[in-house]
Design a protein around this motif. Sequence first.
Motif, PDB file in Angstrom:
ATOM      1  N   LEU B  47       0.833  -1.201   0.000  1.00 58.46           N
ATOM      2  CA  LEU B  47       0.000   0.000   0.000  1.00 58.46           C
ATOM      3  C   LEU B  47       0.868   1.251   0.000  1.00 58.46           C
ATOM      4  O   LEU B  47       1.861   1.328   0.714  1.00 58.46           O
ATOM      5  N   ILE B  48       0.485   2.226  -0.820  1.00 55.33           N
ATOM      6  CA  ILE B  48       1.088   3.559  -0.749  1.00 55.33           C
ATOM      7  C   ILE B  48       0.168   4.408   0.112  1.00 55.33           C
ATOM      8  O   ILE B  48      -1.034   4.508  -0.179  1.00 55.33           O
ATOM      9  N   GLN B  49       0.689   4.979   1.178  1.00 56.93           N
ATOM     10  CA  GLN B  49      -0.133   5.807   2.066  1.00 56.93           C
ATOM     11  C   GLN B  49       0.669   6.927   2.709  1.00 56.93           C
ATOM     12  O   GLN B  49       1.881   7.002   2.512  1.00 56.93           O
ATOM     13  N   GLU B  50      -0.025   7.754   3.457  1.00 52.20           N
ATOM     14  CA  GLU B  50       0.601   8.914   4.103  1.00 52.20           C
ATOM     15  C   GLU B  50       1.730   8.485   5.029  1.00 52.20           C
ATOM     16  O   GLU B  50       1.578   7.555   5.821  1.00 52.20           O
ATOM     17  N   ASP B  53       1.777  11.547   9.771  1.00 54.24           N
ATOM     18  CA  ASP B  53       1.180  11.261  11.078  1.00 54.24           C
ATOM     19  C   ASP B  53       0.923   9.754  11.247  1.00 54.24           C
ATOM     20  O   ASP B  53       0.141   9.166  10.504  1.00 54.24           O
ATOM     21  N   ASP B  55      -0.878   8.306  13.212  1.00 54.04           N
ATOM     22  CA  ASP B  55      -2.296   8.066  13.483  1.00 54.04           C
ATOM     23  C   ASP B  55      -3.057   7.640  12.223  1.00 54.04           C
ATOM     24  O   ASP B  55      -4.065   6.944  12.311  1.00 54.04           O
ATOM     25  N   VAL B  56      -2.574   8.090  11.061  1.00 50.76           N
ATOM     26  CA  VAL B  56      -3.233   7.687   9.811  1.00 50.76           C
ATOM     27  C   VAL B  56      -3.159   6.169   9.664  1.00 50.76           C
ATOM     28  O   VAL B  56      -4.151   5.516   9.335  1.00 50.76           O
ATOM     29  N   LYS B  58      -2.717   4.011  12.083  1.00 52.35           N
ATOM     30  CA  LYS B  58      -3.522   3.437  13.168  1.00 52.35           C
ATOM     31  C   LYS B  58      -4.998   3.413  12.769  1.00 52.35           C
ATOM     32  O   LYS B  58      -5.699   2.408  12.948  1.00 52.35           O
ATOM     33  N   ASP B  59      -5.465   4.523  12.192  1.00 53.95           N
ATOM     34  CA  ASP B  59      -6.875   4.615  11.785  1.00 53.95           C
ATOM     35  C   ASP B  59      -7.179   3.703  10.590  1.00 53.95           C
ATOM     36  O   ASP B  59      -8.277   3.144  10.502  1.00 53.95           O
ATOM     37  N   LEU B  60      -6.216   3.569   9.672  1.00 56.26           N
ATOM     38  CA  LEU B  60      -6.422   2.644   8.547  1.00 56.26           C
ATOM     39  C   LEU B  60      -6.622   1.221   9.064  1.00 56.26           C
ATOM     40  O   LEU B  60      -7.526   0.508   8.636  1.00 56.26           O
ATOM     41  N   ALA B  62      -7.700   0.361  12.002  1.00 54.08           N
ATOM     42  CA  ALA B  62      -9.000   0.308  12.689  1.00 54.08           C
ATOM     43  C   ALA B  62     -10.126   0.199  11.670  1.00 54.08           C
ATOM     44  O   ALA B  62     -11.074  -0.580  11.849  1.00 54.08           O
ATOM     45  N   PHE B  63     -10.027   0.950  10.571  1.00 50.22           N
ATOM     46  CA  PHE B  63     -11.063   0.891   9.544  1.00 50.22           C
ATOM     47  C   PHE B  63     -11.194  -0.525   8.982  1.00 50.22           C
ATOM     48  O   PHE B  63     -12.305  -1.057   8.874  1.00 50.22           O
ATOM     49  N   PHE B  64     -10.077  -1.145   8.639  1.00 55.46           N
ATOM     50  CA  PHE B  64     -10.140  -2.470   8.013  1.00 55.46           C
ATOM     51  C   PHE B  64     -10.535  -3.547   9.018  1.00 55.46           C
ATOM     52  O   PHE B  64     -11.165  -4.537   8.660  1.00 55.46           O
ATOM     53  N   TRP B 116       4.239  13.135   0.486  1.00 50.16           N
ATOM     54  CA  TRP B 116       3.619  12.492   1.640  1.00 50.16           C
ATOM     55  C   TRP B 116       3.349  11.004   1.428  1.00 50.16           C
ATOM     56  O   TRP B 116       2.617  10.382   2.169  1.00 50.16           O
ATOM     57  N   GLN B 117       3.924  10.449   0.348  1.00 51.45           N
ATOM     58  CA  GLN B 117       3.676   9.036   0.062  1.00 51.45           C
ATOM     59  C   GLN B 117       4.798   8.132   0.568  1.00 51.45           C
ATOM     60  O   GLN B 117       5.971   8.359   0.266  1.00 51.45           O
TER      61      GLN B 117
ATOM     62  N   THR C  42      -2.187  10.957  -1.428  1.00 51.41           N
ATOM     63  CA  THR C  42      -2.816   9.885  -0.641  1.00 51.41           C
ATOM     64  C   THR C  42      -4.225  10.265  -0.178  1.00 51.41           C
ATOM     65  O   THR C  42      -4.770   9.651   0.743  1.00 51.41           O
ATOM     66  N   TRP C  78     -14.189   6.734  16.393  1.00 48.21           N
ATOM     67  CA  TRP C  78     -12.937   6.008  16.649  1.00 48.21           C
ATOM     68  C   TRP C  78     -11.741   6.632  15.917  1.00 48.21           C
ATOM     69  O   TRP C  78     -10.594   6.230  16.148  1.00 48.21           O
ATOM     70  N   THR C  80      -8.681   8.933  15.079  1.00 48.77           N
ATOM     71  CA  THR C  80      -7.767   9.722  15.912  1.00 48.77           C
ATOM     72  C   THR C  80      -7.092  10.850  15.109  1.00 48.77           C
ATOM     73  O   THR C  80      -6.730  11.875  15.676  1.00 48.77           O
ATOM     74  N   HIS C  81      -6.911  10.634  13.798  1.00 44.84           N
ATOM     75  CA  HIS C  81      -6.260  11.639  12.946  1.00 44.84           C
ATOM     76  C   HIS C  81      -7.294  12.699  12.549  1.00 44.84           C
ATOM     77  O   HIS C  81      -8.054  12.521  11.596  1.00 44.84           O
ATOM     78  N   MET C  89      -9.111  12.069   7.118  1.00 46.86           N
ATOM     79  CA  MET C  89      -8.919  10.622   7.340  1.00 46.86           C
ATOM     80  C   MET C  89      -9.828   9.792   6.430  1.00 46.86           C
ATOM     81  O   MET C  89      -9.353   8.813   5.828  1.00 46.86           O
ATOM     82  N   HIS C  92      -8.079   9.458   3.199  1.00 47.87           N
ATOM     83  CA  HIS C  92      -7.004   8.449   3.207  1.00 47.87           C
ATOM     84  C   HIS C  92      -7.591   7.035   3.100  1.00 47.87           C
ATOM     85  O   HIS C  92      -7.021   6.169   2.439  1.00 47.87           O
ATOM     86  N   ILE C  93      -8.707   6.797   3.757  1.00 47.77           N
ATOM     87  CA  ILE C  93      -9.352   5.467   3.690  1.00 47.77           C
ATOM     88  C   ILE C  93      -9.772   5.161   2.254  1.00 47.77           C
ATOM     89  O   ILE C  93      -9.496   4.084   1.721  1.00 47.77           O
TER      90      ILE C  93
END
Lengths: 138, 138, 138
Positions: B47-50, B53, B55-56, B58-60, B62-64, B116-117, C42, C78, C80-81, C89, C92-93
């Motif tokens: 995966l290419i992501q931010e 932070d 937290d991004v 962490k939140d990804l 949590a989402f999945f 940011w990637q 992203t 839930w 955090t970002h 956020m 990003h998802i």
Amino acid sequence: MQAGFTIQTRGTGLFDITEQVGGFVKSWRRDEGLLTLFVRHTSCSLLIQENADPDVRKDLQAFFRRLAPHASDPSMDWITHRTEGPDDMPAHIKAAVLPTSLSIPLSGGRMMLGEWQGIYLFEHRDLPQARHVVAHIA
Amino acid sequence: MQAGFTIQTRGTGLFDITEQVGGFVKSWRRDEGLLTLFVRHTSCSLLIQENADPDVRKDLQAFFRRLAPHASDPSMDWITHRTEGPDDMPAHIKAAVLPTSLSIPLSGGRMMLGEWQGIYLFEHRDLPQARHVVAHIA
Amino acid sequence: MQAGFTIQTRGTGLFDITEQVGGFVKSWRRDEGLLTLFVRHTSCSLLIQENADPDVRKDLQAFFRRLAPHASDPSMDWITHRTEGPDDMPAHIKAAVLPTSLSIPLSGGRMMLGEWQGIYLFEHRDLPQARHVVAHIA
């Protein structure tokens, strides 16, 4: 090197095209390189997934049916594109979330798939369709 | 030009492989071209992501985890593939939704990533795994 | 052969870039090959989708807004970002679930898109953005 081929689906489901694609790669006698597969539709997908337990494919289908149920489902009352049947917009949604193309490196004349990886055409429409795929090797 | 490498994960999470991949690109001294990364598994993703932070990421995760909870979760009682543990079928689902391969253009001997990637190996299984990745440059 | 170009978005939505990309392909006078598009961000995506009924794009946007609502939505407590706004956020998802790059074979000097396939830049942020895309042909 490029070739097109057609997959005749039998309605919703994952159709194993690993052998067919492997046949192309073999016939092209290319030792090293990169294979790209591209599907020319917006209501089916290409997918690399587990080739062992058929329940994995059954569960994948169930997951995507739950993620995007038919437009006739009360939870989908927000859908506006309804002229092509209750399975059409959910098929576009699945085709957005799943791959339209796959990139697979070649080595020693074979695709470098992992032991448990198979290549599938994932049909999202209810009725059988003829699906056109392009295979490109560079 | 092609090379394989192994990422040792420490269970579920996003592991930054940007530097390691950048090292390959540098060692190959290829100014222009296209880098393809391919992961040889069906229960983790690339995966290419931010990259800023944490937290991004962490939140990804949590989402999945919410999109596809463990098979032991009451909401997942429809799952039939259960022999490899409650985290296995959700891992296949995440691996279907997220990329198995990445394509990144090169210029001036570097990957053309945005500021940011970052490049991540996204482990979907609970336990640590050795994950095999193929890097191909053409 | 490689070129960068910028898409000025007008906030969330799908922006048709098929003609612009086709112009590049034409100007490069390459009969056969593979086109790769890569977006250097992203919080937006590239997507091949139906180019006929605009309702399909409207419904796709609605689906992804429901899949990942703004962080201010009670169902997203839930997250955090939050420092870059309630739309960051979720953007990003969506960028994790949708493609960062596209691979399209060329034949006879044209992209081998199916009849109903268009190429879109899918903006996930609320406000207009300048989005940088790289086009690579090999």
